[in-house]
Motif scaffolding. Structure first.
Motif, short mmCIF file in Angstrom:
data_model
loop_
_atom_site.label_atom_id
_atom_site.label_comp_id
_atom_site.label_asym_id
_atom_site.label_seq_id
_atom_site.Cartn_x
_atom_site.Cartn_y
_atom_site.Cartn_z
N PHE A 176 -14.05 1.20 5.63
CA PHE A 176 -13.38 0.48 4.55
C PHE A 176 -14.13 -0.82 4.26
N THR A 177 -14.30 -1.12 3.00
CA THR A 177 -15.08 -2.31 2.62
C THR A 177 -14.31 -3.12 1.58
N SER A 178 -14.93 -4.21 1.17
CA SER A 178 -14.40 -5.07 0.10
C SER A 178 -15.40 -5.09 -1.05
N SER A 179 -14.89 -5.07 -2.27
CA SER A 179 -15.75 -5.15 -3.44
C SER A 179 -15.92 -6.59 -3.91
N SER A 180 -15.24 -7.51 -3.23
CA SER A 180 -15.28 -8.92 -3.63
C SER A 180 -16.42 -9.66 -2.95
N SER A 181 -16.99 -10.59 -3.67
CA SER A 181 -18.06 -11.42 -3.09
C SER A 181 -17.50 -12.65 -2.39
N THR A 182 -16.21 -12.88 -2.53
CA THR A 182 -15.61 -14.09 -1.95
C THR A 182 -14.53 -13.79 -0.92
N ASP A 183 -14.11 -12.54 -0.81
CA ASP A 183 -13.03 -12.17 0.11
C ASP A 183 -13.39 -10.85 0.78
N ASP A 184 -13.35 -10.81 2.10
CA ASP A 184 -13.77 -9.61 2.82
C ASP A 184 -12.61 -8.71 3.22
N MET A 185 -11.44 -8.92 2.64
CA MET A 185 -10.29 -8.06 2.94
C MET A 185 -10.61 -6.63 2.53
N LYS A 186 -10.37 -5.68 3.45
CA LYS A 186 -10.67 -4.27 3.20
C LYS A 186 -9.80 -3.73 2.06
N GLU A 187 -10.34 -2.74 1.35
CA GLU A 187 -9.65 -2.14 0.22
C GLU A 187 -9.40 -0.65 0.43
N ILE A 188 -8.38 -0.14 -0.23
CA ILE A 188 -8.21 1.31 -0.35
C ILE A 188 -9.34 1.81 -1.24
N LYS A 250 -9.22 -8.84 -9.87
CA LYS A 250 -7.90 -8.21 -9.97
C LYS A 250 -7.92 -6.86 -9.27
N TYR A 251 -9.00 -6.13 -9.47
CA TYR A 251 -9.16 -4.83 -8.82
C TYR A 251 -9.17 -5.01 -7.31
N HIS A 252 -9.93 -5.98 -6.83
CA HIS A 252 -9.99 -6.23 -5.39
C HIS A 252 -8.62 -6.60 -4.84
N THR A 253 -7.92 -7.48 -5.54
CA THR A 253 -6.59 -7.91 -5.08
C THR A 253 -5.65 -6.72 -4.97
N LEU A 254 -5.68 -5.84 -5.98
CA LEU A 254 -4.83 -4.65 -5.98
C LEU A 254 -5.17 -3.74 -4.82
N MET A 255 -6.44 -3.38 -4.69
CA MET A 255 -6.84 -2.41 -3.66
C MET A 255 -6.71 -2.97 -2.24
N ALA A 256 -6.92 -4.27 -2.11
CA ALA A 256 -6.76 -4.90 -0.79
C ALA A 256 -5.28 -4.94 -0.39
N ARG A 257 -4.43 -5.21 -1.36
CA ARG A 257 -3.00 -5.23 -1.06
C ARG A 257 -2.51 -3.83 -0.71
N LEU A 258 -2.99 -2.83 -1.42
CA LEU A 258 -2.62 -1.45 -1.10
C LEU A 258 -3.07 -1.10 0.32
N TYR A 259 -4.26 -1.52 0.70
CA TYR A 259 -4.75 -1.25 2.05
C TYR A 259 -3.82 -1.90 3.08
N ARG A 260 -3.51 -3.17 2.86
CA ARG A 260 -2.68 -3.90 3.81
C ARG A 260 -1.29 -3.27 3.92
N ASP A 261 -0.68 -2.97 2.78
CA ASP A 261 0.68 -2.42 2.80
C ASP A 261 0.71 -0.99 3.34
N ALA A 262 -0.29 -0.18 2.97
CA ALA A 262 -0.32 1.20 3.43
C ALA A 262 -0.58 1.26 4.94
N LYS A 263 -1.45 0.42 5.41
CA LYS A 263 -1.75 0.39 6.84
C LYS A 263 -0.52 0.00 7.66
N ALA A 264 0.24 -0.96 7.14
CA ALA A 264 1.42 -1.44 7.85
C ALA A 264 2.67 -0.62 7.54
N GLY A 265 2.59 0.23 6.51
CA GLY A 265 3.79 0.95 6.08
C GLY A 265 4.77 0.02 5.41
N LYS A 266 4.27 -1.09 4.86
CA LYS A 266 5.13 -2.12 4.27
C LYS A 266 5.79 -1.63 3.00
#
Length: 280
Positions: A176-188, A250-266
């Motif tokens: 899993f990677t990040s498409s952002s140049s400023t934030d390394d949060m993993k994405e779906i 915006k794309y990064h924020t969306l996909m990163a949040r999906l990764y975080r929520d899906a991983k946690a089952g949030k």
């Protein structure tokens, strides 16, 4: 017609390679192309077999896969068939939750003004099913500023890809990677999201006559090409490549949040709390 090999009759080295190749080919479907063409599928399977043989230190088998067409064809066909079951798993997970998380049973089946048939049709129109609502069955309460945040999407992502210590999400955690140049949060990855979106669409489609008309079958790209196109138009054209604002972020924020929520089952328990007690 070509017979499918019986894997349990093969030498252990072959079994180990094929099992590893199935996992690797599933990873290619998740991270690269969810609905490949027939040629692409075989290429993915072939690449996975070669990689698996290499990682398991089996150079002789790797060499035979590369040079023996018949041997290679049997193995690639087997791997391709098994990877196809991933799509079936996604759809089954979607089938298990769409009735409750979209409130289908709360809508009268035979009401002329607000029939379940019309409700499902509205969900399937213009990708409305990807947006959450403040009220499950109230179209006015749809939150159009939160695409892909519907609890059903997070639930299916979690159940298929992140639940358990041996999940795809855990096995491929470093992929899993990040498409952002400023934030390394993993994405779906977009391919994984595409699998889930088409799976949910297919599950809802079985309710389009107002009743559960479930069919346990695979879903192919050709059958759902239109919804894949609409999904890409929303996710890629309107979000990632948007002309207004910073679409990439915006794309990064969306996909990163999906990764975080899906991983946690949030959000899954919250979504289920919205379902009346009488809904099975």
């Amino acid at each position: 017609m070509q017979r499918t090999i019986s894997l349990r009759l093969q030498p252990k080295a072959i079994q180990d390679i094929v099992h590893e190749a199935i996992l690797l080919a599933s990873g290619l479907a998740i991270f690269e192309e969810a609905f490949p063409t027939s040629d692409q599928q075989l290429t993915q399977s072939f690449r996975s077999l070669i990689s698996a043989a290499g990682s398991l230190n089996q150079p002789l088998i790797s060499n035979r896969i590369e040079k023996d067409d018949i041997f290679s064809r049997h193995l690639t066909n087997y791997v391709t068939g098994r990877v196809g079951k991933l799509r079936i798993t996604v759809k089954k997970a979607a089938v298990d939750v769409v009735a409750s998380l979209y409130g289908l049973l709360q809508v009268p089946a035979d009401d002329e003004e607000k029939s379940r048939k019309k409700f499902v049709k509205a969900l399937l129109t213009k990708m409305n099913f990807v947006f959450p609502r403040n009220n499950l069955i109230d179209a006015i309460s749809i939150r159009l500023n939160e695409p892909y945040r519907h609890p059903a999407i997070i639930t299916v992502l979690h159940k298929v890809f992140f639940k358990g210590a041996k999940s795809y999400g855990q096995h491929f955690i470093n992929t899993f990677t990040s498409s952002s140049s400023t934030d390394d949060m993993k994405e779906i990855p977009s391919a994984m999201l595409t699998l889930v979106i088409v799976g949910i669409f297919a599950a809802l489609k079985e309710w389009e006559e107002g009743e559960d008309q479930r069919e346990e079958q695979d879903f192919a790209s050709a059958t759902f090409a239109d919804v894949v196109g609409l999904h890409n138009a929303l996710l890629i054209d309107k979000i990632r490549d948007a002309k207004v604002g910073n679409g990439a972020e915006k794309y990064h924020t969306l996909m990163a949040r999906l990764y975080r929520d899906a991983k946690a089952g949030k959000g899954i328990s919250v979504a289920l709390d919205q379902v009346p007690d009488w809904v099975d």
